[in-house]
Design a protein around this motif. Structure first.
Motif, PDB file in Angstrom:
ATOM      1  N   ASP A  85       0.828  -1.203   0.000  1.00 27.98           N
ATOM      2  CA  ASP A  85       0.000   0.000   0.000  1.00 27.98           C
ATOM      3  C   ASP A  85       0.861   1.251   0.000  1.00 27.98           C
ATOM      4  OD1 ASP A  85       0.884  -0.773   2.546  1.00 27.98           O
ATOM      5  OD2 ASP A  85      -0.852   0.065   3.575  1.00 27.98           O
ATOM      6  N   VAL A  89       1.065   4.060  -3.330  1.00 29.20           N
ATOM      7  CA  VAL A  89       0.734   5.486  -3.368  1.00 29.20           C
ATOM      8  C   VAL A  89       1.947   6.326  -3.768  1.00 29.20           C
ATOM      9  CG1 VAL A  89      -1.191   5.288  -1.759  1.00 29.20           C
ATOM     10  CG2 VAL A  89       1.094   5.751  -0.857  1.00 29.20           C
ATOM     11  N   THR A 157      -5.384  12.561  -5.840  1.00 31.30           N
ATOM     12  CA  THR A 157      -6.667  12.287  -5.203  1.00 31.30           C
ATOM     13  C   THR A 157      -7.820  12.519  -6.163  1.00 31.30           C
ATOM     14  OG1 THR A 157      -5.754  12.922  -3.052  1.00 31.30           O
ATOM     15  CG2 THR A 157      -8.153  12.873  -3.258  1.00 31.30           C
ATOM     16  N   ASP A 504     -15.701  -0.505  -3.069  1.00 29.86           N
ATOM     17  CA  ASP A 504     -15.665   0.953  -3.209  1.00 29.86           C
ATOM     18  C   ASP A 504     -17.043   1.566  -3.415  1.00 29.86           C
ATOM     19  OD1 ASP A 504     -16.336   0.355  -5.829  1.00 29.86           O
ATOM     20  OD2 ASP A 504     -14.565   1.292  -6.727  1.00 29.86           O
ATOM     21  N   PHE A 510     -11.183  -1.234  -3.341  1.00 31.09           N
ATOM     22  CA  PHE A 510      -9.939  -0.595  -2.922  1.00 31.09           C
ATOM     23  C   PHE A 510      -8.903  -1.674  -2.622  1.00 31.09           C
ATOM     24  CE2 PHE A 510     -13.000   2.783  -1.695  1.00 31.09           C
ATOM     25  CZ  PHE A 510     -12.417   3.851  -2.381  1.00 31.09           C
ATOM     26  N   THR A 512      -6.902  -1.539  -0.035  1.00 27.60           N
ATOM     27  CA  THR A 512      -6.769  -1.661   1.414  1.00 27.60           C
ATOM     28  C   THR A 512      -8.159  -1.670   2.047  1.00 27.60           C
ATOM     29  OG1 THR A 512      -6.540   0.752   1.592  1.00 27.60           O
ATOM     30  CG2 THR A 512      -4.511  -0.548   1.524  1.00 27.60           C
ATOM     31  N   ASP A 514     -11.236  -0.927   4.812  1.00 27.93           N
ATOM     32  CA  ASP A 514     -11.788   0.355   5.265  1.00 27.93           C
ATOM     33  C   ASP A 514     -11.223   0.798   6.606  1.00 27.93           C
ATOM     34  OD1 ASP A 514     -13.021  -1.550   6.816  1.00 27.93           O
ATOM     35  OD2 ASP A 514     -15.070  -1.065   6.200  1.00 27.93           O
ATOM     36  N   GLU A 517      -4.507   1.482   7.797  1.00 28.27           N
ATOM     37  CA  GLU A 517      -3.790   2.731   8.053  1.00 28.27           C
ATOM     38  C   GLU A 517      -4.094   3.738   6.954  1.00 28.27           C
ATOM     39  OE1 GLU A 517       0.805   4.464   8.125  1.00 28.27           O
ATOM     40  OE2 GLU A 517       0.453   2.304   8.054  1.00 28.27           O
ATOM     41  N   ARG A 518      -4.383   4.960   7.339  1.00 27.71           N
ATOM     42  CA  ARG A 518      -4.701   6.006   6.380  1.00 27.71           C
ATOM     43  C   ARG A 518      -3.419   6.605   5.818  1.00 27.71           C
ATOM     44  NH1 ARG A 518      -9.042   4.242   5.044  1.00 27.71           N
ATOM     45  NH2 ARG A 518     -10.982   4.735   6.115  1.00 27.71           N
ATOM     46  N   GLN A 521      -3.392   8.838   0.286  1.00 23.51           N
ATOM     47  CA  GLN A 521      -4.345   8.426  -0.729  1.00 23.51           C
ATOM     48  C   GLN A 521      -4.669   6.962  -0.485  1.00 23.51           C
ATOM     49  OE1 GLN A 521      -2.680   8.096  -4.626  1.00 23.51           O
ATOM     50  NE2 GLN A 521      -4.615   8.371  -5.686  1.00 23.51           N
ATOM     51  N   ARG A 522      -5.940   6.584  -0.628  1.00 25.03           N
ATOM     52  CA  ARG A 522      -6.304   5.176  -0.481  1.00 25.03           C
ATOM     53  C   ARG A 522      -6.033   4.468  -1.812  1.00 25.03           C
ATOM     54  NH1 ARG A 522     -12.109   2.630   1.656  1.00 25.03           N
ATOM     55  NH2 ARG A 522     -11.354   0.469   1.911  1.00 25.03           N
ATOM     56  N   GLN A 524      -5.896   2.250  -5.069  1.00 27.42           N
ATOM     57  CA  GLN A 524      -6.868   1.487  -5.844  1.00 27.42           C
ATOM     58  C   GLN A 524      -6.378   1.402  -7.284  1.00 27.42           C
ATOM     59  OE1 GLN A 524     -10.821   3.170  -6.357  1.00 27.42           O
ATOM     60  NE2 GLN A 524     -11.739   1.136  -6.510  1.00 27.42           N
TER      61      GLN A 524
END
Length: 685
Positions: A85, A89, A157, A504, A510, A512, A514, A517-518, A521-522, A524
């Motif tokens: 992940d 990003v 984003t 989604d 996605f 990752t 829901d 870890e934030r 950007q999530r 996808q």
């Protein structure tokens, strides 16, 4: 101080003695950057990455470079295989800013993690100048740096997600074959020019499309014989070229990561679990469809290599073998004519030099071994190969990254289970089962999956979509081979998490969960890379599970996830190979076979094997004793005249049961692959 000494990742441990004050990815690093008011320097790589080693030797082991890094940055080392992940990003940012990506990936980010300058490998002098320049910009023109970071994050984003189209049709698949043919290399196999990567997922699609036969239609409504023939040609030419070139280890088995040339001669020597698991399955399926002697040999050699070289003491499979040994890329694998003759003597040596093309194809007069034709003298070949392999075993071996990655072990479970069943190798099925047990016992925490383990201990990183999907795929394949219902149930639980935690809301998924870890950007990405995308892998597992259960919910989720395939089919089919393979299965039904009979009965085993030998795209097999009810496809099915029976179904509508392998083969051959229904009446479950 360097904080990597307690890391579990072999890649991070490779940097534990650097003079760089490395942090692992986590809040501690972010807090330190905020406290010191300096940027993050995020370095992303993996243990088998050659250029990662080069940059480490040049810069991270250099006291002067380390001093600059420590003075002006908080330095974070990331294993991309542990944290896909994080890699995803920042790779998106790197590609957006530079037009390309790769590893090692070098990212400069704000203390909040927003990237503002990115790149890949930098030679030491350039890297030192870059460190100074970024530090000066941070201290002298902070506002511009922050604005740059904000613009990048905003652009990423707001970047429109890949649109989704309608459910793929036979016409979609025929167009994809034509699209692939536009970049196909008819002389050397593969797609495009150098470097060439093994197109595993596209090959699986092409084999499935060929197996669908005349049921496939082209866009003008004519019989799809042209696209079927084209699919067959592209698949077989590529599979043979890869197996005979230097990409394949002609002595020990197993495939390297990619070929640096267009002829499959000189590989980038690292060997990855995911490549070999995917290719093992493809070669086994090639044999199933054609009976190719070459396909059989490569499949079994690759399976044996996995067990000999990649299996861990706990029963899982390691991630990778390094490209380097003794600091030199490929040194373990290459030969000079003199070295060959020294091992074999003059007569056998001269024969082997000619046979294996030892003509200076690599560096410093060395060669990567090729086997362009099968030798006539089988016994002599076996003796020569054995002697060379024994001599090579005395060399310094490449390093092994022995962490167990859930997704890639799921791919291995599927490949080994099916290969073991097809070639009557119960040891391969047992190895697949042992890996599944390890993943179940070590990686699963309730309904959640942890991505990695090492030495039988799970890491702390949450599983991503591909982990859930590839493991579900592997467990469903293992159930189809063994009939052990536990794997069917476990796959269903994994897919429930996929549907509830990763969706989604628009038909896609996605990468990752829901509650992961934030990041800024999530992630996808529905397109394939070196492995099937999480979205297409999920679609495949959902489709198979729906075929075994009759669940409309799972079928609809699979079809929605395949909408992206329709968008990619024409011009970008190489990035949707697994999605196309799953779509071919969906168009074909998939066909369902319920085999009912006493366990251990030879007649039951013969029917089961006949089902598994069918190349019908995406076929699912349920195996159980009379009265079995846990798998819905088996419910209500019984013996016929006291004999084991097989029921061939589509959409839970079944033909009359059969009791012999020959009759089952005939039923499967006539089961229909065009997506228009079987055209026969039968019982409805």
């Amino acid at each position: 101080m360097n904080r990597l000494k307690d890391a579990t990742s072999p890649y991070l441990l490779q940097h534990a003695d650097n003079p760089v004050e490395w942090f692992e990815w986590g809040e501690e690093a972010f807090a330190e950057a905020r406290r010191r008011d300096v940027p993050l320097l995020i370095s992303v790589g993996y243990s088998a990455c050659h250029w990662c080693h080069v940059m480490a030797h040049e810069s991270f082991e250099d006291e002067g470079t380390a001093a600059l890094m420590n003075a002006h940055f908080v330095n974070v080392k990331v294993d991309r295989e542990e944290r896909p992940d994080v890699d995803a990003v920042y790779m998106a940012a790197t590609q957006a800013m530079t037009g390309h990506g790769g590893w090692p990936m070098t990212v400069f980010a704000t203390p909040g993690g927003h990237p503002f300058y990115t790149g890949t490998y930098f030679p030491r002098p350039q890297f030192q100048r870059l460190l100074a320049g970024v530090s000066n910009a941070w201290n002298g023109d902070r506002q511009a740096v922050l604005e740059q970071g904000s613009k990048i994050v905003e652009a990423l984003t707001e970047r429109a997600a890949l649109p989704s189209g309608p459910v793929p049709t036979p016409d979609t698949l025929a167009r994809a074959v034509r699209g692939l043919s536009e970049s196909f290399d008819p002389v050397r196999g593969g797609f495009g020019g150098a470097p060439k990567f093994p197109p595993s997922m596209a090959l699986e699609f092409l084999l499935r499309h060929a197996a669908a036969g005349a049921g496939a239609r082209d866009g003008d409504g004519r019989e799809g014989r042209t696209t079927v023939a084209t699919a067959t040609t592209m698949a077989e030419r590529t599979l043979e070229a890869m197996a005979r070139g230097g990409l394949y280890d002609q002595l020990g088995g197993g495939f390297a990561r990619y070929s640096v040339d267009a002829d499959w001669v000189v590989p980038h020597f690292e060997k990855m679990l995911y490549d070999n698991a995917l290719l093992l399955r493809v070669y086994a399926h090639w044999w199933r469809a054609t009976g190719s002697v070459l396909a059989r040999r490569i499949a079994l050699e690759t399976a044996d290599w996995l067990l000999a070289e990649m299996r861990t003491p706990e029963g899982g499979f390691a991630s990778a073998l390094d490209a380097d040994s003794e600091g030199v890329e490929g040194k373990f694998y290459v030969w000079t004519p003199e070295e060959v003759r020294e091992v074999l003597g003059e007569e056998d040596g001269a024969w082997a030099v000619s046979l294996f093309e030892v003509t200076g194809t690599f560096e410093h007069g060395t060669s990567v071994l090729q086997l362009l034709d099968d030798p006539d003298e089988a016994e002599r070949f076996a003796r020569v190969r054995s002697a060379l392999l024994a001599a090579r075993a005395r060399r310094v071996r490449p390093g092994r990254d022995d962490k167990v990655v859930a997704a890639w072990n799921g791919l291995a479970v599927a490949a080994l289970a099916e290969t073991g069943a097809l070639f009557d190798r119960p040891d391969l099925v047992a190895a697949a089962r042992a890996a599944a047990v390890l993943l179940e016992e070590v990686h699963l925490d309730g309904d959640r999956l942890l991505r990695t383990s090492r030495d039988g201990r799970a890491g702390s990183n949450a599983g991503v979509l591909e982990d859930y999907a590839d493991l579900a795929e592997g467990l469903l394949a293992l159930y189809g081979v063994t009939g052990e219902v536990r794997w069917f149930h476990r796959a269903g639980a994994l897919l429930e998490t996929v549907l509830t935690r990763f969706a989604d809301g628009s038909g896609g998924f996605f990468d990752t969960a829901d509650d992961a870890e934030r990041l800024f950007q999530r992630p996808q990405d529905p397109t394939d890379n070196a492995t099937p995308s999480g979205q297409f892998a999920a679609a495949g597992a959902l489709l198979s599970y729906a075929a075994l259960t009759g669940s409309a919910r799972h079928r609809e989720a699979a079809e929605a996830a395949l909408g992206t395939v329709t968008v990619l089919a024409d011009k970008h089919a190489r990035f949707a190979g697994w999605g196309l393979a799953v779509a071919q299965a969906a168009v074909s039904g998939p066909v369902e076979v319920a085999v009912v009979g006493p366990a251990g009965d030879p007649a039951t085993a013969a029917l089961h094997r006949a089902a598994l030998l069918s190349p019908v795209p995406g076929l699912v097999v349920a195996l159980g004793e009379p009265g079995a009810e846990e798998v819905p496809l088996l419910a209500g099915r019984g013996l016929v005249g006291g004999e084991p029976a097989a029921y061939v179904c589509r959409g839970f509508t079944c033909r009359m049961p059969v009791t012999t392998p020959a009759a089952l083969k005939a039923e499967l051959a006539g089961s229909g692959t065009s997506g228009e229904g079987s055209g026969t009446s039968g019982e409805s479950a």
